[in-house]
Design an enzyme around this catalytic site. Structure first.
Site, mmCIF file in Angstrom:
data_model
loop_
_atom_site.group_PDB
_atom_site.id
_atom_site.type_symbol
_atom_site.label_atom_id
_atom_site.label_comp_id
_atom_site.label_asym_id
_atom_site.label_seq_id
_atom_site.Cartn_x
_atom_site.Cartn_y
_atom_site.Cartn_z
ATOM 1 N N ASP A 144 59.062 7.722 83.262
ATOM 2 C CA ASP A 144 58.144 8.592 84.010
ATOM 3 C C ASP A 144 56.718 8.455 83.490
ATOM 4 O O ASP A 144 55.771 8.247 84.243
ATOM 5 C CB ASP A 144 58.592 10.054 83.903
ATOM 6 C CG ASP A 144 59.822 10.321 84.757
ATOM 7 O OD1 ASP A 144 60.251 9.394 85.480
ATOM 8 O OD2 ASP A 144 60.354 11.435 84.689
ATOM 9 N N HIS A 148 54.983 13.760 92.775
ATOM 10 C CA HIS A 148 54.005 14.408 91.897
ATOM 11 C C HIS A 148 53.352 13.443 90.908
ATOM 12 O O HIS A 148 52.160 13.522 90.633
ATOM 13 C CB HIS A 148 54.682 15.552 91.148
ATOM 14 C CG HIS A 148 55.945 15.162 90.422
ATOM 15 N ND1 HIS A 148 56.270 15.654 89.199
ATOM 16 C CD2 HIS A 148 56.953 14.321 90.744
ATOM 17 C CE1 HIS A 148 57.430 15.146 88.808
ATOM 18 N NE2 HIS A 148 57.866 14.340 89.739
ATOM 19 N N ARG A 149 54.135 12.503 90.380
ATOM 20 C CA ARG A 149 53.577 11.633 89.325
ATOM 21 C C ARG A 149 52.553 10.644 89.891
ATOM 22 O O ARG A 149 51.612 10.269 89.209
ATOM 23 C CB ARG A 149 54.690 10.896 88.591
ATOM 24 C CG ARG A 149 55.679 11.847 87.974
ATOM 25 C CD ARG A 149 56.257 11.390 86.657
ATOM 26 N NE ARG A 149 57.093 12.471 86.166
ATOM 27 C CZ ARG A 149 56.631 13.530 85.525
ATOM 28 N NH1 ARG A 149 55.354 13.642 85.237
ATOM 29 N NH2 ARG A 149 57.441 14.497 85.145
ATOM 30 N N ASP A 155 62.923 25.444 90.118
ATOM 31 C CA ASP A 155 64.184 25.323 89.380
ATOM 32 C C ASP A 155 64.412 26.510 88.447
ATOM 33 O O ASP A 155 65.533 27.018 88.335
ATOM 34 C CB ASP A 155 64.203 24.025 88.550
ATOM 35 C CG ASP A 155 64.496 22.802 89.415
ATOM 36 O OD1 ASP A 155 64.124 22.831 90.605
ATOM 37 O OD2 ASP A 155 65.092 21.835 88.912
ATOM 38 N N GLU A 186 61.659 9.572 93.062
ATOM 39 C CA GLU A 186 61.182 10.309 94.236
ATOM 40 C C GLU A 186 60.867 9.353 95.390
ATOM 41 O O GLU A 186 61.025 9.666 96.550
ATOM 42 C CB GLU A 186 59.946 11.123 93.876
ATOM 43 C CG GLU A 186 60.227 12.476 93.246
ATOM 44 C CD GLU A 186 60.577 12.397 91.765
ATOM 45 O OE1 GLU A 186 60.876 11.286 91.257
ATOM 46 O OE2 GLU A 186 60.586 13.477 91.106
ATOM 47 N N LYS A 223 55.785 20.172 91.875
ATOM 48 C CA LYS A 223 57.135 19.947 91.345
ATOM 49 C C LYS A 223 57.194 20.225 89.842
ATOM 50 O O LYS A 223 58.163 20.786 89.340
ATOM 51 C CB LYS A 223 57.557 18.508 91.644
ATOM 52 C CG LYS A 223 58.887 18.144 91.061
ATOM 53 C CD LYS A 223 59.744 17.387 92.035
ATOM 54 C CE LYS A 223 61.182 17.431 91.585
ATOM 55 N NZ LYS A 223 61.885 16.201 91.778
ATOM 56 N N ASN A 248 67.342 23.627 95.686
ATOM 57 C CA ASN A 248 67.483 22.191 95.412
ATOM 58 C C ASN A 248 67.349 21.945 93.914
ATOM 59 O O ASN A 248 66.836 20.919 93.476
ATOM 60 C CB ASN A 248 66.412 21.415 96.193
ATOM 61 C CG ASN A 248 66.726 19.918 96.235
ATOM 62 O OD1 ASN A 248 67.847 19.499 95.937
ATOM 63 N ND2 ASN A 248 65.735 19.119 96.581
#
Ligand code: DC
Length: 668
Positions: A321, A395-396, A52, A349, A423, A95
């Site tokens: 999260d 990722h988490r 990003d 996700e 990510k 993205n």
């Protein structure tokens, strides 16, 4: 970063030390854009390097901003409120949602001739509510594909700023953020009001925006009924320099870790009491479970307080999260824990409620789930099971399940597709290993021993990269020792054994990928000649030299594991290795392979001499008194005379898998 199919975390016993976390993604991209919209120069420290932020930096360059990047510091020379580059520009946003939305708003307000597009997935992510709000303002925006979605074309606006701008708050808070960052550019002559229609979700992210705007000189007034007002006369002012906070959600794994390990605990740098991120409130949840927390403006020190942890029950809507980390900590609690009001987990996700429940059950836990809640029962020592954790490209999930490796049953945990952490935290596992410790012997070792030119090096280094393990080429240590001894004039014989051993113990050796360094000298090529191999064989028959190199070889056994190649890896150095492979091939085959290798390096030699040399070296290596070359009793024999490298690797990986407790791993 680990780009292996899976990563096996050995049972981890404890952890201590300091971790520096990567910068927050949300803050990084806001700060980049705000710096670009200012006049003058802003030095941004600790920027996150991610997809990003790369997209944002590229776009800013295209717009004519000065961008100078040096490690994690970037110096931005701003546009001063108008685009410097007046040509038409096509932006590719990949993205990166955190770049697409705010740039769309800023460009639409500034005006120009721009197109913004992205990867196919970006063209499926809605942007209609933001475009509607901007059009009402008089911005000129067209859809180039489907209505309501990128790609977009932006033209010159005819701005109407008197009426309040209405934007929906219940789809993505990024739309409001985008407007809040764009509109100060045109608030010279009047107040600009933004009315949020519907409930405002993800309020903590708006707080980050408001906080950062204040750092750049914009004091947004937050009024009744969801109205935000940008005061007349606002203009962007660079703060000169700014530090990007570490990501508070990423901190949750190390806060959780500090809470579960005994000892001095974990110090986290980059985020602390002054954090403007919503997820920093995870600290309170960890404290409620028993963690001891000390903090400063930008650091946290977490250690174990109550043990087992206190079960927790509550509403975690405000930290969705980070709350995933609580679900794994709950395994170490004194009763069932309940996470409520977490419906948003279902649309992240992956469906995180279902995913967490399924994977926690694999570990042996009893878990109940509802539409917006999860109840996790603690897992007693006797009930832990070895599990291969599926990570759903989330990722988490990968990061929070790593805490399961600290289980009291000393059972390893497999994390599938570990690279999904990229990510937000590409080096997560490296950071975890850098503070984790385990009992001696718990770090897995795979040994590949065998005679010269059997292909050990290729096999072992391929295995190491497929397992994500460290690699020890022990032959190189003997080669380097012989090289160093000859350099100082020591003959490679028994009479000089003690002097060579003393030298070996102090060598400053560094492996950097394929290259080998001795002090400041790159000796990679010098130690790879046939003569260097013979010299290595000579010093390796000296008992004192072998003894001097034992400690150095053991030091390669580091988390998460080691593949070691040599002559006595399985018999002497790592006698407790998980798997020992003894690799052979006929002398003719080995000579042929070596011949090809040397020819390709432009070294001329004959097959006959090579074969004779190999046999002489084999004879010395197998007949020497100390640690002679021979298969360990429990070694698997692999004759690769007729095998390709790939099939040898597959064979050894199959043996390796059969030694692991996880069963089949479904890896795409
Ligand atoms: O694997 P290699 O060709 O780089 O090894 C060079 C020499 O070092 C080999 O002939 C024997 C010695 N050696 C050893 O004695 N023990 C090891 N573990 C590795 C190599």
């Amino acid at each position: 970063m680990f780009s292996t199919a899976f990563l096996d975390l050995p049972p981890l016993q404890t952890a201590s030390g300091t971790v520096a976390l990567p910068g927050s993604k949300s803050i990084s991209n806001r700060v980049l854009l705000l710096s670009a919209l200012c006049e003058g120069t802003t030095v941004v420290h600790d920027l996150l390097d991610s997809d990003d932020t790369r997209v944002m930096l590229a776009a800013l360059r295209q717009l004519g901003c000065g961008v100078q990047l040096q490690a994690s510091t970037v110096t931005i020379t701003g546009l001063g409120g108008s685009a410097q580059n007046h040509a038409s520009i096509a932006f590719f946003m990949g993205n990166a949602g955190t770049a697409m939305r705010p740039l769309t708003a800023a460009l639409a307000v500034l005006g120009g001739d721009y197109t913004l597009s992205g990867v196919p997935r970006m063209h499926e992510r809605p942007i209609g509510d933001l475009v509607d709000a901007l059009r009402l303002l008089g911005c000129q925006i067209d859809y180039l594909g489907n209505e309501g979605f990128p790609p977009l074309r932006i033209g010159k606006p005819a701005l109407q700023l008197q009426a309040p701008i209405r934007v929906r708050g219940d789809v993505s808070s990024q739309f409001l953020t985008a407007l809040l960052m764009a509109l100060p550019l045109v608030a010279h002559d009047q107040d600009i009001a933004i009315d949020v229609v519907g409930e405002l979700i993800s309020k903590p992210y708006i707080d980050i925006t408001l906080n950062l705007l204040a750092r750049y000189g914009i004091a947004v007034r937050s009024e009744h009924d969801g109205r935000f007002v940008i005061p007349k006369g606002s203009h962007y002012r660079s703060p000169g320099s700014i530090h990007v906070e570490a990501d508070a959600s990423s901190a949750s794994y190390f806060i959780g870790l500090g809470a579960i390990v005994s000892g001095p605990g974990i110090r986290i740098e980059g985020v602390g009491a002054d954090s403007i991120q919503g997820d920093i409130r995870f600290v309170e949840a960890a404290q409620a479970m028993g963690a001891l927390v000390e903090k400063g403006p930008n650091w946290l020190q977490i250690s174990r307080g109550q043990w087992p942890l206190r079960a927790i029950a509550g509403d975690f809507n405000h930290i969705p999260d980070a709350a995933m980390t609580l679900a794994v900590m709950a395994l170490y609690a004194d009763g069932p824990s309940e996470l409520r009001n977490i419906a948003s987990w279902r649309v992240k996700e992956t469906d995180r409620i279902a995913a967490m429940a399924t994977q926690l059950r694999k570990l042996g836990a009893q878990v109940e789930e509802g539409p917006d809640w999860l109840r996790i029962h603690p897992l007693p020592q006797a009930q832990w099971k070895p599990a291969s954790i599926h990570t759903y490209d989330d990722h988490r999930i990968a990061m929070c399940f790593s805490l399961a490796a600290f289980n009291p049953a000393a059972i390893a945990v497999r994390i599938e597709d570990p690279k999904c952490v990229a990510k937000t935290f590409p080096d997560y596992f490296e950071a975890l290993f850098s503070v984790s410790q385990t009992m001696p012997g718990a770090i897995p070792v795979l040994c590949v021993d065998g005679p010269t030119a059997s292909g050990k090096g290729t096999l072992a280094s391929t295995l190491a990269s497929q397992l994500g393990y460290h690699f020890l080429d022990s032959g190189a240590l003997y080669r380097i020792t012989a090289y160093a001894a000859l350099q100082v004039g020591l003959a490679l014989d028994e009479a000089h054994a003690d002097a060579i051993a003393a030298l070996a113990a102090t060598l400053d050796i560094r492996f950097a990928g394929e290259r080998v360094w001795l002090g400041t000298q790159d000796i990679s090529d010098a130690i790879r000649t046939e003569q260097a191999g013979m010299n290595a064989s000579a010093v390796s028959s000296l008992g004192a030299v072998r003894a001097a190199l034992v400690g150095l070889q053991h030091s390669f056994r580091r988390l998460p594991g080691l593949v070691a190649d040599g002559r006595d890896m399985g018999t002497v150095i790592f006698a407790d290795a998980t798997l020992k492979v003894y690799l052979t091939a006929s002398a003719e085959r080995r000579a042929e392979r070596r011949h090809k290798q040397l020819i390709s390096k432009g070294i001329s030699t004959t097959l006959d001499t090579l074969c004779a040399d190999l046999q002489a070296r084999d004879a010395r290596d197998t007949q020497r008194a100390v640690a002679p070359l021979k298969p360990a009793q429990d070694a698997k024999l692999l004759d690769n005379s007729e095998l390709t490298v790939e099939s040898s690797v597959t064979q050894v990986l199959n043996w390796w898998q059969s030694k692991q407790p996880f069963g089949a791993t479904s890896v795409a």
